[in-house]
Write a protein that holds these residues in place. Structure first.
Motif, mmCIF file in Angstrom:
data_model
loop_
_atom_site.group_PDB
_atom_site.id
_atom_site.type_symbol
_atom_site.label_atom_id
_atom_site.label_comp_id
_atom_site.label_asym_id
_atom_site.label_seq_id
_atom_site.Cartn_x
_atom_site.Cartn_y
_atom_site.Cartn_z
ATOM 1 N N ARG A 271 6.190 -21.331 -5.693
ATOM 2 C CA ARG A 271 6.147 -19.988 -6.279
ATOM 3 C C ARG A 271 5.702 -20.026 -7.743
ATOM 4 O O ARG A 271 5.224 -19.023 -8.272
ATOM 5 N N HIS A 410 2.477 -7.672 3.006
ATOM 6 C CA HIS A 410 3.605 -6.800 2.703
ATOM 7 C C HIS A 410 4.570 -7.410 1.686
ATOM 8 O O HIS A 410 5.477 -6.735 1.207
ATOM 9 N N THR A 411 4.398 -8.704 1.373
ATOM 10 C CA THR A 411 5.203 -9.343 0.329
ATOM 11 C C THR A 411 4.416 -9.354 -0.982
ATOM 12 O O THR A 411 3.191 -9.185 -0.989
ATOM 13 N N THR A 412 5.128 -9.572 -2.087
ATOM 14 C CA THR A 412 4.470 -9.540 -3.395
ATOM 15 C C THR A 412 3.431 -10.648 -3.525
ATOM 16 O O THR A 412 2.282 -10.395 -3.915
ATOM 17 N N MET A 413 3.802 -11.905 -3.184
ATOM 18 C CA MET A 413 2.872 -13.021 -3.303
ATOM 19 C C MET A 413 1.710 -12.878 -2.335
ATOM 20 O O MET A 413 0.564 -13.203 -2.669
ATOM 21 N N ALA A 415 0.418 -10.057 -1.233
ATOM 22 C CA ALA A 415 -0.464 -9.008 -1.757
ATOM 23 C C ALA A 415 -1.340 -9.549 -2.884
ATOM 24 O O ALA A 415 -2.533 -9.230 -2.978
ATOM 25 N N TRP A 416 -0.732 -10.406 -3.738
ATOM 26 C CA TRP A 416 -1.512 -10.995 -4.823
ATOM 27 C C TRP A 416 -2.582 -11.945 -4.277
ATOM 28 O O TRP A 416 -3.692 -12.017 -4.832
#
Length: 488
Positions: A271, A410-413, A415-416
């Motif tokens: 992460r 659908h998750t932040t990472m 999407a990035w």
């Protein structure tokens, strides 16, 4: 120490034999006329090295797991050996004219040996040893043309930045050792799992700082933004043959090593390095594209192109699946080798017959006098830009797919990850503009006094034939990617 472990290092043993044979032959050849067979001999030996690296080999662990190899590592070694073969072929005229042909081949072999050790390292000290084994001869190759001030200037900037980056990297490795008490990749990964799981910020700080400094040091070697400032001056000052070697072989080895260490050592910290890598990839692709548009000198133009291509290469590491990422990265390096070496082979031919000029304006009307070279340059530029149906389009497609493989939008990472791939896709359109600028100069811009017609030597013609074949077939023939994928 078990000295039989040396017998397990087959590609490195072959490279060492090439180095010794080249030294003996060069030492025994008193006159320049006796060295006419040097290039064919070295070419045959590098072709044999490529075949050896292509042979199926079982996974090897030697010297207490300091040296580790696998099928994926053997694939990248085969690609690096193949790229070095192209460099040797197209360097014949320049190397013979320099009067130091044997020295050049020995330096090239030495730096490739260092890269082989680096990609097979299972320990941070072994990795650093391979990196320096590659960097020192490479700096000498940059300064090889002693009659040109630009060559010395480029070498000075390369050595200074390499020194600083090595210091930063060692500083990061010391943090990792302080946090884990070991430098073996497997042991570091297991220790990091425990440290990260503890959630103790005082314990997490050291490995995070080690990761940042290590990434920064290796970022210099790959010339990722913002660690890229040495690239344009070094590429412009170095002999064109060396510039081509720097742009593909050196970069490919460092990129594969970074991917391998991120996935196999820093997995518990994904992460952290995913965010760092996303920022660097976006900056590398975008900044390099904007600066490439402004260039009027072809080698500086290709320098910023290589920075952008480095961003695309590392885009494969954003995904979460090792097989997909390593397959896409290795395939991209293979395609990049043939496309970029085709460009630098043509630049070298023109430079040797044009008084050393490498301005883009010198290529105005190039098609009028050199239609074949213009056509091959166009194919290479189309491949670098990712225009179908050339291999560059397929390589970009695979790194885009690897960049989002395993990511949940659908998750932040996740999407990035999709956002980074989208930005890279937009930058591909920008890159088409400056790659086609070269094509425009050759075919559309009028020149009352175009460059004369050039006749390249047979070795260069063969190197260009290999590159053109790769540009046309590596994308269409699916078994090339399938072979790399199976090895991964």
């Amino acid at each position: 120490m078990n000295y039989t472990d040396f017998l397990k290092m087959i590609p490195e043993a072959v490279l060492t034999a090439i180095l010794v044979i080249t030294f003996i032959c060069d030492f025994a050849s008193a006159r320049q006329t006796e060295r006419k067979w040097m290039n064919p001999l070295v070419s045959v030996m590098f072709a044999a090295l490529t075949v050896v690296c292509l042979l199926p080999m079982a996974p090897v662990h030697a010297f207490g797991d300091m040296y580790v190899t696998s099928s994926a590592v053997n694939v990248i070694k085969a690609i690096l050996a193949f790229g070095s073969l192209i460099v040797v072929l197209q360097s014949r005229s320049w190397a013979e004219a320099s009067g130091k042909e044997g020295e050049f081949y020995m330096l090239l072999t030495s730096t490739l040996l260092g890269m082989f050790v680096m990609v097979s390292a299972g320990n941070f000290l072994m990795f650093f040893l391979g990196l320096e084994m590659a960097s020192v001869p490479l700096a000498t190759m940059v300064a090889f043309d002693m009659k040109r001030n630009e060559s010395a200037e480029g070498a000075a900037k390369f050595i200074l930045t390499a020194t600083f980056s090595s210091g930063v990297m060692l500083y990061g490795i010391s943090f990792i050792y302080g946090a884990c008490g070991t430098l073996y990749f497997d042991d570091v990964r297991h220790t990091l799992m425990t440290v990260i799981a503890s959630g103790d910020l005082t314990k997490v700080f050291l490995p995070v700082m080690g990761l940042v400094f290590f990434f920064s040091g290796l970022g210099f070697k790959i010339s990722l933004v913002p660690f890229h400032f040495w690239t344009a001056d070094t590429y412009q000052g170095a002999p064109t043959t060396v510039t081509g070697y720097l742009s593909v072989i050196s970069k490919g080895a460092a990129a594969f090593t970074l991917l391998s260490i991120l996935f196999n050592v820093f997995t518990p910290m994904d992460r952290y390095w995913h965010v760092l890598l996303m920022i660097v990839v976006v900056l590398s692709i975008t900044v390099a594209n904007l600066f490439a548009i402004r260039q009027g000198e072809l080698k500086r133009f290709m320098a910023f192109s290589s920075i952008s291509q480095a961003g695309y290469i590392m885009l494969a590491a954003i995904g979460d699946k090792w097989p997909t990422s390593v397959s896409a990265l290795s395939y991209y390096i293979l395609v990049y080798v043939v496309a970029n070496m085709a460009v630098f082979s043509i630049i070298s031919v023109v430079e040797q017959n044009n008084g050393g000029k490498t301005d883009i304006d010198d290529y105005n009307g190039f098609y009028q006098t050199n239609p074949k070279l213009s056509f091959l340059m166009t194919l290479a530029m189309f491949s670098l830009g990712g225009i179908p149906p050339f291999a560059g389009m397929f390589s970009k497609f695979f790194v885009f797919m690897a960049g989002v493989d395993g990511s949940d939008i659908h998750t932040t990472m996740g999407a990035w990850s999709y956002a980074v791939v989208f930005i890279a896709l937009l930058n591909t359109v920008i890159s088409l503009y400056y790659y086609l600028k070269i094509v425009k100069a050759m075919y559309i811009k009028h020149n009352d006094n175009p460059l004369p017609t050039f006749n390249s030597d047979n070795n260069t013609k063969f190197a260009l034939a290999l590159c053109t074949t790769g540009i046309l077939l590596f994308g269409i023939c699916s078994y090339v990617y399938d072979w790399i994928s199976m090895a991964a």
